[in-house]
Design an enzyme around this catalytic site. Structure first.
Site, PDB file in Angstrom:
ATOM      1  N   ARG A 194     -75.667  14.388  88.173  1.00 52.70           N
ATOM      2  CA  ARG A 194     -74.542  13.534  87.804  1.00 52.70           C
ATOM      3  C   ARG A 194     -73.377  13.629  88.796  1.00 52.70           C
ATOM      4  NH1 ARG A 194     -69.864  15.129  84.883  1.00 52.70           N
ATOM      5  NH2 ARG A 194     -68.682  13.319  84.137  1.00 52.70           N
ATOM      6  N   ARG A 240     -77.841  10.669  91.634  1.00 53.03           N
ATOM      7  CA  ARG A 240     -78.220   9.530  90.770  1.00 53.03           C
ATOM      8  C   ARG A 240     -77.803   8.209  91.422  1.00 53.03           C
ATOM      9  NH1 ARG A 240     -73.612   8.670  86.130  1.00 53.03           N
ATOM     10  NH2 ARG A 240     -72.065  10.024  87.073  1.00 53.03           N
ATOM     11  N   SER A 299     -75.241   4.961  83.131  1.00 50.43           N
ATOM     12  CA  SER A 299     -75.236   6.351  83.600  1.00 50.43           C
ATOM     13  C   SER A 299     -76.398   6.661  84.534  1.00 50.43           C
ATOM     14  CB  SER A 299     -75.324   7.316  82.415  1.00 50.43           C
ATOM     15  OG  SER A 299     -74.245   7.115  81.546  1.00 50.43           O
ATOM     16  N   ASP A 301     -70.386  17.928  78.947  1.00 49.91           N
ATOM     17  CA  ASP A 301     -71.233  17.549  77.807  1.00 49.91           C
ATOM     18  C   ASP A 301     -71.923  18.759  77.175  1.00 49.91           C
ATOM     19  OD1 ASP A 301     -70.658  14.914  77.574  1.00 49.91           O
ATOM     20  OD2 ASP A 301     -72.429  14.172  78.632  1.00 49.91           O
ATOM     21  N   GLU A 313     -86.838   7.118  73.270  1.00 47.35           N
ATOM     22  CA  GLU A 313     -87.494   7.580  74.503  1.00 47.35           C
ATOM     23  C   GLU A 313     -89.010   7.550  74.399  1.00 47.35           C
ATOM     24  OE1 GLU A 313     -85.050   9.157  72.882  1.00 47.35           O
ATOM     25  OE2 GLU A 313     -83.388   8.696  74.226  1.00 47.35           O
ATOM     26  N   HIS A 316     -78.879  13.343  85.536  1.00 51.20           N
ATOM     27  CA  HIS A 316     -78.120  14.367  84.819  1.00 51.20           C
ATOM     28  C   HIS A 316     -78.926  15.652  84.645  1.00 51.20           C
ATOM     29  CE1 HIS A 316     -75.930  10.700  84.176  1.00 51.20           C
ATOM     30  NE2 HIS A 316     -74.929  11.336  83.592  1.00 51.20           N
ATOM     31  N   PHE A 351     -83.736  14.361  77.968  1.00 51.37           N
ATOM     32  CA  PHE A 351     -84.503  13.496  77.070  1.00 51.37           C
ATOM     33  C   PHE A 351     -85.822  13.055  77.723  1.00 51.37           C
ATOM     34  CE2 PHE A 351     -79.907  12.384  76.171  1.00 51.37           C
ATOM     35  CZ  PHE A 351     -79.758  13.365  75.212  1.00 51.37           C
TER      36      PHE A 351
END
Ligand SMILES: Cc1ncc(C[n+]2csc(CCOP(=O)(O)OP(=O)(O)O)c2C)c(N)n1
Ligand SMILES: [Mg+2]
Lengths: 323, 274
Positions: A174, A17, A44, A124, A65, A116, A90
């Site tokens: 990530r 990322r 992020s 998470d 989104e 991610h 998402f």
């Protein structure tokens, strides 16, 4: 191969990322038609790096989104190249119909910065670990899917995506990963890289699993098995020629991805093997049709059987299945 | 403000468009008459009065944009575009046939003049936002119009988009709701009430224009003018219309949402419309 090893040991590992963010920074400076929309994950996803340089071309859409992809479509319809940034779960799941109709059906220049991806998201847990995204994005007409193996490649893919007409799904991770390519290496969308030649089995991997494949190759080599390693950074359009020639040369294939074994890289490779041939055994290393859970990335990679050792087991199995 | 066209001429266009819609749907054997007929005056007022557009140059960069968010009523848009000179009227009868440019739900550039693909309800206003942001970024004068169904505004994405339009003060947007009071399952009021509709849009930051008769071309033109004067906030015209308007047996009838007239019904409809 020698220079790859140097890379793996000498450069500090970096998340893909971050490579995506570096690509955005470059685009902020060099291409005034590039805009970024974000759904409250600006830091992020590294969209914030773009925002710092080109705040007037950055639009926060909030935690929405579906609306974000629509706004990106509208910007693209007016001549912009829009990067829409959020987590891979998402980006792929929350707004699939919007991606399908507002982006893919109209073949618009919207590039999806899906960070991610995979189980290495870690603590998470399952809600945030995208394990089906490659499959559902790949199924969409006009969509291209890229899973860069390291930060260099992520940066190059991000920049290259702009010159590619239509929607592109760029899946990054990530956690920091060691480099498996060099800053100066060529990156061609849709053209896989052979990182290592071999004759007993071909290991085809994407994302962080490329690094694990290189480690698996060392273990295999100690057992007297020579493995070809392919970095399949573009899953769609898939490099069918390289798959066929790898099947031809080695007679057995292992696919490795931080994704479900259903419909992702493994599926894409199996489709080529079945349709184009030669038909050889294909073993798939991936998450076995289950949800993930919380844990440290390395713990999860172990529990969900994504380690170099798991690749070795799959390779031996594939070789055994050869006629 | 634009120069007002001859009202009688526009009324004649609206009547011809209704005739075309009924013929097209009968020929196709399927499609959506109710919401097509209710939105005729809105579309005619746009394409024959309000929009800055050029049928001979559909991709003129400085044109205003019209987004048909409720893509199922594309027969009405096709008919209006044909009357405006975008493509030959004969092509209208190819609706929904294999190989036709006139898809069952609108498809971008098919034919040129169709700005976006739609058919999955709820996506248009978000696209309008993106266009409006791009126009502001490039300091272009183009305005963005987006037509939604009343039932369509059940979709959560519409309200996400409403927030975005107000947040970015997109006064170059004029949304339109065809408030014909019916969706598929029945009366919108019974299925999932929108009321108080105007208050909701006001609370979301819109300049709300209540259009008492959305099937009156003059009233609709007035509303478009009013929307254009609003500064610092997006506008929305809530147009009270009659679903199936213009043909007695389709008016206010939920059953006429998504079925085509047969030959006999078409004959009766044409007698009424002529
Ligand atoms: C996302 C989505 N869900 C469901 C449908 C099926 N559908 C087509 S038209 C319609 C009713 C629309 O009602 P309304 O918005 O009031 O349109 P109108 O009355 O103008 O025809 C539905 C549910 C759809 N096209 N898209
Ligand atoms: Mg309705």
């Amino acid at each position: 191969m020698a220079d790859k090893e140097v890379n793996m040991t000498e450069q500090k590992p970096k998340a893909t990322r971050d490579g995506f963010g570096e690509g955005l920074v470059e685009l902020a400076k060099t291409n005034k038609d590039v805009v970024v929309v974000s759904a409250d994950l600006t830091e992020s996803t590294r969209a914030s790096w773009f925002k710092e340089i080109a705040p007037e071309r950055f639009f926060a859409i909030g935690i929405a989104e579906q609306d974000m992809f629509g706004a990106a479509a509208g910007l693209a319809l007016c001549g912009k190249t829009a990067f829409a940034c959020t987590f891979a779960v998402f980006a792929s799941g929350r707004a699939w119909d919007q991606v399908r109709i507002s982006l893919c059906y109209m073949n618009l220049d919207v590039k999806i910065g899906a960070t991610h991806g995979g189980i290495s998201v870690g603590p998470d847990g399952a809600t945030h670990q995208a394990l089906e995204d490659i499959a559902i994005m790949r199924a969409l007409p006009n969509m291209k899917v890229i899973v860069p193996a390291d930060a260099y490649q992520a940066k190059k893919a991000t920049i290259a995506a702009v010159s590619l007409r239509g929607p592109v799904y760029i899946r990054t991770g990530r956690s920091a990963v060691p480099y498996v390519t060099s800053a100066g290496d060529d990156f061609k969308l849709g053209k896989a890289d052979v990182l290592q030649e071999g004759k007993n089995v071909a290991i085809i991997a994407c994302g962080v699993m490329v690094k694990n494949s290189l480690e698996a190759a060392k273990i295999l080599s100690a057992k007297g098995i020579s493995a070809m390693i392919i970095n399949m950074h573009t899953i769609k359009p898939i490099d069918a020629d390289i798959i066929s020639s790898a099947a031809q040369q080695t007679g057995a294939i292992v696919t490795c991805e931080e994704h479900s074994v259903i419909g992702g890289l493994g599926g894409a490779v199996a489709e080529v093997v079945a349709k184009k041939g030669p038909v050889v055994p294909v073993e798939m290393v991936g998450v076995n049709d289950v949800f993930g859970e919380s844990g440290q990335p390395d713990e999860l990679m172990k529990k969900y059987r994504l380690t170099p050792e798991d690749i070795v087991i799959a390779a031996l199995k594939a070789i055994k299945r050869k006629k | 403000m634009n120069k007002r066209p001859d009202i009688e001429k526009l009324k004649a266009v609206a009547r011809d468009v209704r005739i075309d819609i009924m013929k097209m749907l009968t020929e196709a054997g399927s499609g959506h008459p109710g919401g097509s007929l209710s939105s005729v005056e809105i579309l005619v007022a746009l394409y024959f009065y309000k929009l800055r557009h050029d049928p001979k140059n559909p991709s003129w960069p400085d044109r205003d944009r019209f987004i048909l968010s409720k893509g199922h009523v594309c027969p009405a848009l096709y008919a209006v575009l044909a009357h405006a000179g975008y493509f030959p009227k004969e092509e209208l009868m190819t609706l929904r046939k294999l190989g036709s440019r006139l898809q069952g739900h609108s498809k971008k550039d098919s034919p040129p003049g169709i700005e976006v693909s739609s058919g999955s309800l709820g996506q248009g206003l978000s696209i309008a936002n993106g266009m409006a942001l791009a126009m502001k970024l490039d300091k272009k004068p183009s305005r963005i119009y987006c037509l939604m169904g009343d039932g369509e505004t059940h979709e959560g994405q519409v309200w996400e988009a409403a927030m975005t339009a107000a947040h970015y003060e997109l006064d170059n947007i004029c949304a339109i709701v065809d408030y014909n009071k019916l969706c598929i399952d029945g009366r919108v009021e019974d299925v999932m009430s929108l009321e108080p509709c105007a208050d909701k849009w006001k609370a979301f930051g819109f300049n709300v224009i209540d259009v008492a008769d959305g099937n009156s071309i003059e009233i609709v033109m007035d509303a478009f003018d009013k929307a254009q004067t609003a500064k610092g906030a997006p506008s929305i015209m809530i147009c009270h219309t009659i679903k199936g308007k213009g043909v007695s047996f389709t008016e206010n009838k939920c059953e006429w949402h998504g079925v085509a007239p047969n030959k006999e019904q078409l004959k009766r409809a044409l007698e009424e419309l002529k």
